[in-house]
Design an enzyme around this catalytic site. Structure first.
Site, PDB file in Angstrom:
ATOM      1  N   LYS A  39       7.145  15.371  12.140  1.00 39.55           N
ATOM      2  CA  LYS A  39       5.746  15.794  12.222  1.00 39.55           C
ATOM      3  C   LYS A  39       5.439  16.782  11.100  1.00 39.55           C
ATOM      4  CE  LYS A  39       5.312  13.528  16.108  1.00 39.55           C
ATOM      5  NZ  LYS A  39       4.572  12.263  16.174  1.00 39.55           N
TER       6      LYS A  39
ATOM      7  N   SER B 252       3.252   7.400  13.719  1.00 38.49           N
ATOM      8  CA  SER B 252       2.558   8.680  13.866  1.00 38.49           C
ATOM      9  C   SER B 252       2.379   9.434  12.554  1.00 38.49           C
ATOM     10  CB  SER B 252       3.296   9.573  14.866  1.00 38.49           C
ATOM     11  OG  SER B 252       4.517  10.041  14.333  1.00 38.49           O
TER      12      SER B 252
END
EC number: 3.4.21.89
Length: 204
Positions: free
Chosen positions: A76, A38
């Site tokens: 993230k 990701s």
């Protein structure tokens, strides 16, 4: 008694340093392993990061957050700050109606425009069903950053005290588009340094 004194003389400083390191890890720093793709290409699967706790949260920081409905930490990037209106229009980011560059996406956006990342998702690390799944997602998308319904134009309003977190590989990242924004208490620290693998050691 003399034996104990000799032990402290020889090992006391070492034990003190060890204790201070252990305490500092509890309160001030930790490490985390990147799992999955990701955050490609900024951070790769399996890399280990040094994380500093209790730092102010700033836009575009790479942070470690704890999912409330899961039992794992995720890595993230902070896109939306408390109270922000975040809007995407055909891969352009608007923060409170002001267009804002995302230079860390440039490489993958170019690859998306070239061949929808089909070559990337056919390479090392994308063997088998994973690569097939990623290629199908990319083929379906009309932009690199889309919402959960593949809309190329979408927006979020970030609640006060919360943050919008997205992965750098927008096509395959599960992030605030799927699970919502993150409270400040769920952000455990900022990733500051990569110390594994040795060939990629350094800041990012």
């Amino acid at each position: 008694m003399n034996l104990f004194k000799n032990f402290l003389k020889e090992w006391g400083l070492f034990l003190l340093i060890l204790s201070l390191l252990a305490l500092s890890r509890i309160f001030f720093w930790s490490n985390v392993r990147v799992e999955g793709h990701s955050m490609d290409p900024t951070l790769a699967d399996g890399e280990i990061l040094f994380v500093v706790k209790h730092l102010p949260i700033d836009r575009f920081d790479i942070v470690v957050a704890h999912e409330e409905d899961g039992n794992k930490d995720i890595v993230k990037r902070v896109i939306g700050m408390p109270g922000d209106t975040i809007r995407y229009e055909n891969d352009k980011l608007y923060i409170n109606d002001k267009e804002t560059d995302e230079p860390y996406l440039a490489d993958y956006i170019k690859r998306f425009k070239d061949d929808k990342l089909q070559s990337t998702y056919s390479g090392k690390g994308f063997e088998g069903n994973k690569g097939t799944f990623f290629r199908s997602i990319a083929q379906k998308a009309q932009a690199f950053t889309v919402d959960v319904n593949y809309n190329t134009n979408f927006s979020f309003t970030v609640p006060e005290g919360e943050y919008l977190l997205l992965g750098d590989d927008r096509l395959v990242s599960s992030d605030s588009r799927h699970v919502g924004t993150f409270k400040a208490k769920d952000i455990t620290g900022e990733a500051k340094f990569r110390f594994w693998p040795i060939t990629r050691i350094g800041t990012f």
